[in-house]
Design a protein around this motif. Structure first.
Motif, mmCIF file in Angstrom:
data_model
loop_
_atom_site.group_PDB
_atom_site.id
_atom_site.type_symbol
_atom_site.label_atom_id
_atom_site.label_comp_id
_atom_site.label_asym_id
_atom_site.label_seq_id
_atom_site.Cartn_x
_atom_site.Cartn_y
_atom_site.Cartn_z
ATOM 1 N N LEU A 272 0.811 -1.211 0.000
ATOM 2 C CA LEU A 272 0.000 0.000 0.000
ATOM 3 C C LEU A 272 0.846 1.262 0.000
ATOM 4 O O LEU A 272 0.323 2.346 0.187
ATOM 5 C CB LEU A 272 -0.950 0.011 1.204
ATOM 6 C CG LEU A 272 -2.030 -1.060 1.169
ATOM 7 C CD1 LEU A 272 -3.030 -0.822 2.279
ATOM 8 C CD2 LEU A 272 -2.734 -1.102 -0.168
ATOM 9 N N GLY A 273 2.145 1.097 -0.176
ATOM 10 C CA GLY A 273 2.982 2.261 -0.433
ATOM 11 C C GLY A 273 3.721 2.800 0.750
ATOM 12 O O GLY A 273 4.415 3.794 0.643
ATOM 13 N N LEU B 121 2.243 -4.041 -5.130
ATOM 14 C CA LEU B 121 1.934 -5.106 -6.066
ATOM 15 C C LEU B 121 0.438 -5.431 -6.001
ATOM 16 O O LEU B 121 -0.175 -5.325 -4.948
ATOM 17 C CB LEU B 121 2.762 -6.347 -5.749
ATOM 18 C CG LEU B 121 4.281 -6.107 -5.606
ATOM 19 C CD1 LEU B 121 5.000 -7.431 -5.376
ATOM 20 C CD2 LEU B 121 4.840 -5.383 -6.808
ATOM 21 N N ASP B 122 -0.110 -5.829 -7.134
ATOM 22 C CA ASP B 122 -1.556 -6.046 -7.218
ATOM 23 C C ASP B 122 -1.902 -7.451 -6.734
ATOM 24 O O ASP B 122 -2.275 -8.336 -7.512
ATOM 25 C CB ASP B 122 -2.021 -5.836 -8.657
ATOM 26 C CG ASP B 122 -3.533 -5.704 -8.751
ATOM 27 O OD1 ASP B 122 -4.200 -5.815 -7.698
ATOM 28 O OD2 ASP B 122 -4.039 -5.488 -9.866
ATOM 29 N N LEU C 179 8.562 -9.794 -5.723
ATOM 30 C CA LEU C 179 9.152 -8.871 -6.695
ATOM 31 C C LEU C 179 9.688 -9.589 -7.928
ATOM 32 O O LEU C 179 10.000 -8.948 -8.934
ATOM 33 C CB LEU C 179 10.271 -8.058 -6.035
ATOM 34 C CG LEU C 179 9.809 -7.000 -5.031
ATOM 35 C CD1 LEU C 179 10.990 -6.393 -4.298
ATOM 36 C CD2 LEU C 179 8.997 -5.904 -5.730
ATOM 37 N N LYS C 180 9.807 -10.927 -7.856
ATOM 38 C CA LYS C 180 10.291 -11.696 -9.001
ATOM 39 C C LYS C 180 9.159 -12.288 -9.840
ATOM 40 O O LYS C 180 9.409 -13.002 -10.809
ATOM 41 C CB LYS C 180 11.207 -12.829 -8.508
ATOM 42 C CG LYS C 180 12.467 -12.329 -7.818
ATOM 43 C CD LYS C 180 13.284 -13.486 -7.289
ATOM 44 C CE LYS C 180 14.510 -12.992 -6.523
ATOM 45 N NZ LYS C 180 15.288 -14.124 -5.937
ATOM 46 N N ARG D 112 4.243 0.003 -10.745
ATOM 47 C CA ARG D 112 3.946 -0.420 -9.370
ATOM 48 C C ARG D 112 5.217 -0.623 -8.556
ATOM 49 O O ARG D 112 5.207 -0.471 -7.334
ATOM 50 C CB ARG D 112 3.123 -1.715 -9.379
ATOM 51 C CG ARG D 112 1.661 -1.495 -9.750
ATOM 52 C CD ARG D 112 0.858 -2.780 -9.674
ATOM 53 N NE ARG D 112 -0.562 -2.513 -9.900
ATOM 54 C CZ ARG D 112 -1.419 -2.135 -8.964
ATOM 55 N NH1 ARG D 112 -0.994 -1.979 -7.720
ATOM 56 N NH2 ARG D 112 -2.683 -1.907 -9.244
ATOM 57 N N ARG D 113 6.295 -0.979 -9.199
ATOM 58 C CA ARG D 113 7.557 -1.169 -8.499
ATOM 59 C C ARG D 113 8.330 0.136 -8.332
ATOM 60 O O ARG D 113 9.051 0.315 -7.357
ATOM 61 C CB ARG D 113 8.402 -2.204 -9.265
ATOM 62 C CG ARG D 113 7.879 -3.623 -9.063
ATOM 63 C CD ARG D 113 8.296 -4.564 -10.188
ATOM 64 N NE ARG D 113 7.871 -5.948 -9.881
ATOM 65 C CZ ARG D 113 6.637 -6.387 -9.988
ATOM 66 N NH1 ARG D 113 5.662 -5.567 -10.406
ATOM 67 N NH2 ARG D 113 6.339 -7.642 -9.682
ATOM 68 N N LEU D 114 8.186 1.033 -9.302
ATOM 69 C CA LEU D 114 8.927 2.291 -9.270
ATOM 70 C C LEU D 114 8.057 3.483 -8.873
ATOM 71 O O LEU D 114 8.547 4.609 -8.805
ATOM 72 C CB LEU D 114 9.547 2.564 -10.649
ATOM 73 C CG LEU D 114 10.583 1.537 -11.126
ATOM 74 C CD1 LEU D 114 11.013 1.843 -12.552
ATOM 75 C CD2 LEU D 114 11.779 1.498 -10.196
#
Length: 480
Positions: free
Chosen positions: A23-24, A58-59, A168-169, A432-434
């Motif tokens: 959620l950031g 991430l979703d 993340l992978k 979403r990652r950056l």
């Protein structure tokens, strides 16, 4: 130019806050667990934990809603994870959500207990305070909450690392029309032009270049190592001309030219879906004893994506189209493939297109991918190349691409087609990652979509041009 709008504190609430995974908001500053260290590292995760950027969101809700589809797609992609890993990620995430919900409730109760204790301290006689049943009950409850929170904080840390180091992978979702399988399953979308015909024995580009004294690759191992080369005279001028031709054409189409750093943090590479820690690594890592966490970029896509990292773009400025010419560095770890020639080299010049789109209808990035593909075809057709467009299969998408087109040009000296460009729709995988975002019509921040494409990879275009336009060899050598 659509200048990105810095999110500032809205996207960089670091260290003091905690939130549901993705959620950031980074977890409060706590030391990395030994379990996480043993599993390997993620430079992006470390970058976030150090408070340098907002946490990737991430979703997971979409994965939880469609686990069977996600597992089927994961089986068809080439990557480090399989269906079993996905199930473990979902299980870890759900447990992490529960732990953080419990933490939130206990912290709220802890505050309430603290307020009630303070009230009794302020209103009661201090000589009789310790004898009050309510006071002792509150003190005991406060102690229980602190002990429970300490235990939950440790579990949260371990679950957080376990979740992110694997999640993340994960690859992107796959477009339903993408062919399934390896590169042999690529679908030919279009063939453009005719193969050049010759009445003499064709030569390869290296022989042609050496004969014209415009390319040198031999006797360089003691100077610059293998897979290096020199361009001289007309060869160097041709490189400059290709770059100028391509950049000028794209600027006229509304692209904003950009120059980017060649050295970037590993976190940005990971945010783009690349794996600098893989063994062997596809990325040149700078000596960490002197320069911590710096890598040489294999494409300016990484630098441009880093420019938009932790920023937002206004909806009316989208799509943002960027063009960049840069030097690219590739380790080319498969040393058995084409050790000579310009097809696989460690350093080369490339012109890259990069786009940031809105996701209001979720079709904007698909339209921009088609636009990039049309521009690539226009460039190569104007250069007189014979080429084919391929819809690339699942095992050729890498981690970030939702869909990817390759263009292969006919290279007579090699006797086969060779890839000269690709174009990928990464949807919201990189954003979403950056934390690449935009403001929608209501002023809310949403994740953008990203699209990238090669406009001109100079060495491979040189191969196609030299081999397709060769003349019969003469005894004399013309001046370069």
């Amino acid at each position: 130019m659509a200048a990105p709008m810095a999110l500032g504190r809205a996207l960089r609430r670091v260290r003091a806050w905690r939130a549901l995974p993705g959620l950031g908001l980074p977890v409060a500053g706590r030391r990395r667990s030994s379990e996480g260290a043993a599993r390997g590292r993620s430079r992006l995760y470390e970058h976030v934990r150090e408070g340098n950027s907002a946490r990737p969101r991430l979703d997971m809700a979409a994965l939880s809603a469609r686990p069977e589809q996600a597992e089927r797609e994961l089986e068809t992609r080439k990557g480090p994870l399989g269906p079993r890993d996905l199930r473990e990620i979902l299980s870890t995430w759900k447990r992490l959500v529960n732990v953080q919900e419990e933490i939130g409730k206990l912290e709220t109760e802890k505050e309430e207990v603290s307020v009630q204790v303070k009230y009794l301290v302020d209103t009661q006689d201090k000589s009789t305070l310790q004898a009050l049943p309510d006071y002792q009950t509150l003190r005991n409850r406060g102690r229980e909450i602190r002990h429970r929170l300490n235990s939950l904080y440790q579990e949260e840390l371990e679950l957080d690392e376990k979740y992110y180091l694997k999640a993340l992978k994960l690859p992107n979702w796959t477009h339903p029309d993408v062919p399934v399988g390896d590169e042999s399953q690529a679908r030919v979308v279009e063939v453009v032009g005719e193969k050049p015909a010759f009445h003499f024995k064709v030569r390869g580009h290296l022989e042609i270049g050496e004969d014209l004294d415009i390319v040198r690759q031999r006797r360089l191992s003691h100077i610059s190592g293998h897979r290096s080369y020199y361009l001289r005279g007309a060869g160097a001028m041709l490189q400059h001309a290709l770059v100028q031709f391509t950049v000028s054409k794209l600027v006229k189409q509304g692209f904003v030219p950009m120059a980017v750093p060649d050295l970037l943090r590993g976190a940005v590479f990971e945010g783009c879906g690349m794996q600098p820690n893989a063994v062997p690594s596809p990325v040149y890592n700078i000596d960490p004893s002197r320069f911590e966490d710096l890598c040489l970029a294999g494409t300016s896509e990484v630098g441009i994506a880093g420019y938009f990292m932790d920023h937002a773009v206004n909806l009316e400025d989208m799509p943002v189209r960027t063009v960049c010419s840069s030097t690219c560095y590739r380790t080319e770890t498969d040393t058995g493939k084409e050790p000579w020639g310009l097809y696989r080299v460690h350093q080369f010049t490339k012109v890259e297109m990069f786009g940031v789109t809105a996701a209001e209808s979720r079709e904007e990035s698909a339209a921009l991918l088609e636009e990039f593909l049309a521009l690539q075809k226009e460039i190569f057709s104007e250069l007189g190349l014979h080429y084919r467009v391929l819809d690339m299969p699942t095992q050729e998408l890498g981690l970030p691409a939702y869909r990817k087109y390759d263009i292969e040009a006919w290279m007579p000296g090699r006797g086969k087609y060779g890839e000269i460009s690709s174009a990928s729709n990464c949807t919201d995988y990189q954003s979403r990652r950056l934390n690449i975002m935009y403001c929608d019509r209501t002023g809310q921040l949403r994740y953008a979509h990203t699209v990238n494409g090669t406009a001109c990879a100079v060495p491979r275009v040189l191969i196609a041009l030299l081999e397709s336009n060769q003349l019969q060899a003469s005894r004399g050598r013309p001046p370069a």
